[in-house]
Design a protein around this motif. Structure first.
Motif, PDB file in Angstrom:
ATOM      1  N   LEU A 177       0.844  -1.205   0.000  1.00 27.05           N
ATOM      2  CA  LEU A 177       0.000   0.000   0.000  1.00 27.05           C
ATOM      3  C   LEU A 177       0.874   1.247   0.000  1.00 27.05           C
ATOM      4  N   ILE A 178       1.932   1.217   0.789  1.00 23.98           N
ATOM      5  CA  ILE A 178       2.842   2.358   0.867  1.00 23.98           C
ATOM      6  C   ILE A 178       3.570   2.558  -0.457  1.00 23.98           C
ATOM      7  N   ASP A 179       3.985   1.458  -1.066  1.00 23.70           N
ATOM      8  CA  ASP A 179       4.725   1.554  -2.323  1.00 23.70           C
ATOM      9  C   ASP A 179       3.870   2.041  -3.487  1.00 23.70           C
ATOM     10  N   ALA A 180       2.561   1.815  -3.419  1.00 23.26           N
ATOM     11  CA  ALA A 180       1.674   2.206  -4.522  1.00 23.26           C
ATOM     12  C   ALA A 180       0.388   2.824  -3.985  1.00 23.26           C
ATOM     13  N   PRO A 181       0.487   3.992  -3.315  1.00 23.63           N
ATOM     14  CA  PRO A 181      -0.716   4.586  -2.716  1.00 23.63           C
ATOM     15  C   PRO A 181      -1.753   5.030  -3.738  1.00 23.63           C
ATOM     16  N   GLY A 182      -1.338   5.228  -4.979  1.00 25.44           N
ATOM     17  CA  GLY A 182      -2.271   5.686  -6.004  1.00 25.44           C
ATOM     18  C   GLY A 182      -3.055   4.581  -6.680  1.00 25.44           C
ATOM     19  N   ARG A 183      -2.707   3.353  -6.380  1.00 22.12           N
ATOM     20  CA  ARG A 183      -3.422   2.225  -6.985  1.00 22.12           C
ATOM     21  C   ARG A 183      -4.849   2.155  -6.437  1.00 22.12           C
ATOM     22  N   GLU A 184      -5.744   1.654  -7.242  1.00 24.49           N
ATOM     23  CA  GLU A 184      -7.137   1.495  -6.816  1.00 24.49           C
ATOM     24  C   GLU A 184      -7.249   0.199  -6.002  1.00 24.49           C
ATOM     25  N   TRP A 185      -7.009   0.305  -4.700  1.00 23.67           N
ATOM     26  CA  TRP A 185      -6.975  -0.857  -3.815  1.00 23.67           C
ATOM     27  C   TRP A 185      -8.365  -1.229  -3.319  1.00 23.67           C
ATOM     28  N   THR A 186      -8.614  -2.529  -3.224  1.00 19.41           N
ATOM     29  CA  THR A 186      -9.805  -3.029  -2.542  1.00 19.41           C
ATOM     30  C   THR A 186      -9.327  -3.877  -1.371  1.00 19.41           C
ATOM     31  N   VAL A 187     -10.207  -4.121  -0.418  1.00 15.17           N
ATOM     32  CA  VAL A 187      -9.845  -4.986   0.705  1.00 15.17           C
ATOM     33  C   VAL A 187      -9.494  -6.377   0.185  1.00 15.17           C
ATOM     34  N   GLU A 188     -10.174  -6.815  -0.855  1.00 15.59           N
ATOM     35  CA  GLU A 188      -9.872  -8.113  -1.447  1.00 15.59           C
ATOM     36  C   GLU A 188      -8.450  -8.150  -1.993  1.00 15.59           C
ATOM     37  N   ASP A 189      -8.014  -7.054  -2.647  1.00 13.61           N
ATOM     38  CA  ASP A 189      -6.634  -6.961  -3.143  1.00 13.61           C
ATOM     39  C   ASP A 189      -5.644  -7.076  -1.990  1.00 13.61           C
ATOM     40  N   MET A 190      -5.933  -6.348  -0.913  1.00 15.36           N
ATOM     41  CA  MET A 190      -5.040  -6.365   0.253  1.00 15.36           C
ATOM     42  C   MET A 190      -4.958  -7.762   0.855  1.00 15.36           C
ATOM     43  N   ALA A 191      -6.106  -8.402   0.995  1.00 12.57           N
ATOM     44  CA  ALA A 191      -6.146  -9.756   1.560  1.00 12.57           C
ATOM     45  C   ALA A 191      -5.375 -10.721   0.674  1.00 12.57           C
ATOM     46  N   GLN A 192      -5.513 -10.555  -0.625  1.00 14.11           N
ATOM     47  CA  GLN A 192      -4.817 -11.428  -1.560  1.00 14.11           C
ATOM     48  C   GLN A 192      -3.300 -11.276  -1.411  1.00 14.11           C
ATOM     49  N   LEU A 193      -2.818 -10.053  -1.214  1.00 15.43           N
ATOM     50  CA  LEU A 193      -1.389  -9.827  -0.997  1.00 15.43           C
ATOM     51  C   LEU A 193      -0.889 -10.557   0.248  1.00 15.43           C
ATOM     52  N   ALA A 194      -1.766 -10.656   1.238  1.00 18.24           N
ATOM     53  CA  ALA A 194      -1.413 -11.328   2.488  1.00 18.24           C
ATOM     54  C   ALA A 194      -1.676 -12.831   2.423  1.00 18.24           C
ATOM     55  N   HIS A 195      -2.153 -13.295   1.265  1.00 15.14           N
ATOM     56  CA  HIS A 195      -2.497 -14.720   1.085  1.00 15.14           C
ATOM     57  C   HIS A 195      -3.521 -15.170   2.124  1.00 15.14           C
ATOM     58  N   MET A 196      -4.560 -14.351   2.273  1.00 21.75           N
ATOM     59  CA  MET A 196      -5.610 -14.625   3.252  1.00 21.75           C
ATOM     60  C   MET A 196      -6.961 -14.344   2.620  1.00 21.75           C
ATOM     61  N   SER A 197      -7.998 -14.905   3.225  1.00 17.91           N
ATOM     62  CA  SER A 197      -9.345 -14.544   2.803  1.00 17.91           C
ATOM     63  C   SER A 197      -9.633 -13.139   3.324  1.00 17.91           C
ATOM     64  N   ARG A 198     -10.627 -12.515   2.758  1.00 16.44           N
ATOM     65  CA  ARG A 198     -11.008 -11.164   3.182  1.00 16.44           C
ATOM     66  C   ARG A 198     -11.313 -11.128   4.677  1.00 16.44           C
ATOM     67  N   ALA A 199     -12.145 -12.065   5.145  1.00 15.95           N
ATOM     68  CA  ALA A 199     -12.544 -12.093   6.562  1.00 15.95           C
ATOM     69  C   ALA A 199     -11.356 -12.354   7.482  1.00 15.95           C
ATOM     70  N   THR A 200     -10.490 -13.279   7.087  1.00 20.31           N
ATOM     71  CA  THR A 200      -9.321 -13.599   7.900  1.00 20.31           C
ATOM     72  C   THR A 200      -8.367 -12.411   7.957  1.00 20.31           C
ATOM     73  N   PHE A 201      -8.283 -11.660   6.891  1.00 19.46           N
ATOM     74  CA  PHE A 201      -7.410 -10.486   6.825  1.00 19.46           C
ATOM     75  C   PHE A 201      -7.947  -9.347   7.683  1.00 19.46           C
ATOM     76  N   LEU A 202      -9.262  -9.106   7.620  1.00 20.58           N
ATOM     77  CA  LEU A 202      -9.867  -7.946   8.277  1.00 20.58           C
ATOM     78  C   LEU A 202      -9.737  -7.965   9.792  1.00 20.58           C
ATOM     79  N   LYS A 203     -10.069  -9.075  10.410  1.00 22.19           N
ATOM     80  CA  LYS A 203     -10.135  -9.105  11.865  1.00 22.19           C
ATOM     81  C   LYS A 203      -8.792  -8.777  12.533  1.00 22.19           C
ATOM     82  N   PRO A 204      -7.704  -9.478  12.208  1.00 22.81           N
ATOM     83  CA  PRO A 204      -6.441  -9.129  12.863  1.00 22.81           C
ATOM     84  C   PRO A 204      -5.951  -7.734  12.495  1.00 22.81           C
ATOM     85  N   PHE A 205      -6.232  -7.296  11.271  1.00 23.00           N
ATOM     86  CA  PHE A 205      -5.800  -5.965  10.846  1.00 23.00           C
ATOM     87  C   PHE A 205      -6.441  -4.914  11.744  1.00 23.00           C
ATOM     88  N   ASP A 206      -7.750  -5.018  11.912  1.00 19.33           N
ATOM     89  CA  ASP A 206      -8.491  -4.101  12.781  1.00 19.33           C
ATOM     90  C   ASP A 206      -7.968  -4.149  14.213  1.00 19.33           C
TER      91      ASP A 206
END
Length: 124
Positions: free
Chosen positions: A27-56
């Motif tokens: 995210l820091i390296d590409a702040p201008g990219r059109e990011w979705t939570v799904e994209d972020m979760a995919q980068l972490a090799h996690m499902s959306r739900a699994t990614f969200l809870k610990p992140f929060d």
């Protein structure tokens, strides 16, 4: 291309959560990219739900809010360095100057133009 990693202490912010750290760095390296939570979760090799809870839990904010914080911190730096507001907006993912101005004011409490003026040295 400038690296903004020094603006953020990802390891401290995300603790021992290696997968979330990887996403945070992207995210820091590409702040201008059109990011979705799904994209972020995919980068972490996690499902959306699994990614969200610990992140929060670790960051105290949602991934979307974390991205907003990154974008506004990067925007602040670019404005301080003298980049035009339109170019700054584009660099951090906004196609509309008005949308960028609203987001910047919401995040910082001031409009980007006022922020730029405050950063300029006073004329003697």
């Amino acid at each position: 291309r400038e690296n903004f990693s020094e603006l953020f202490d990802i390891e401290n912010k995300l603790g021992g959560k290696q997968r979330q750290q990887r996403a945070g760095r992207k995210l820091i390296d590409a702040p201008g990219r059109e990011w979705t939570v799904e994209d972020m979760a995919q980068l972490a090799h996690m499902s959306r739900a699994t990614f969200l809870k610990p992140f929060d839990q670790v960051c105290g904010v949602s991934p979307s809010h974390f991205l907003l914080q990154i974008r506004m911190k990067v925007a602040s730096r670019l404005i301080q360095e003298g980049m035009s507001l339109a170019r700054t907006a584009e660099q951090v993912g906004y196609q509309s100057d008005a949308a960028f101005s609203r987001a910047f004011k919401k995040a910082t409490g001031v409009l980007p133009g006022a922020y730029r003026r405050a950063c300029q040295p006073m004329a003697a």
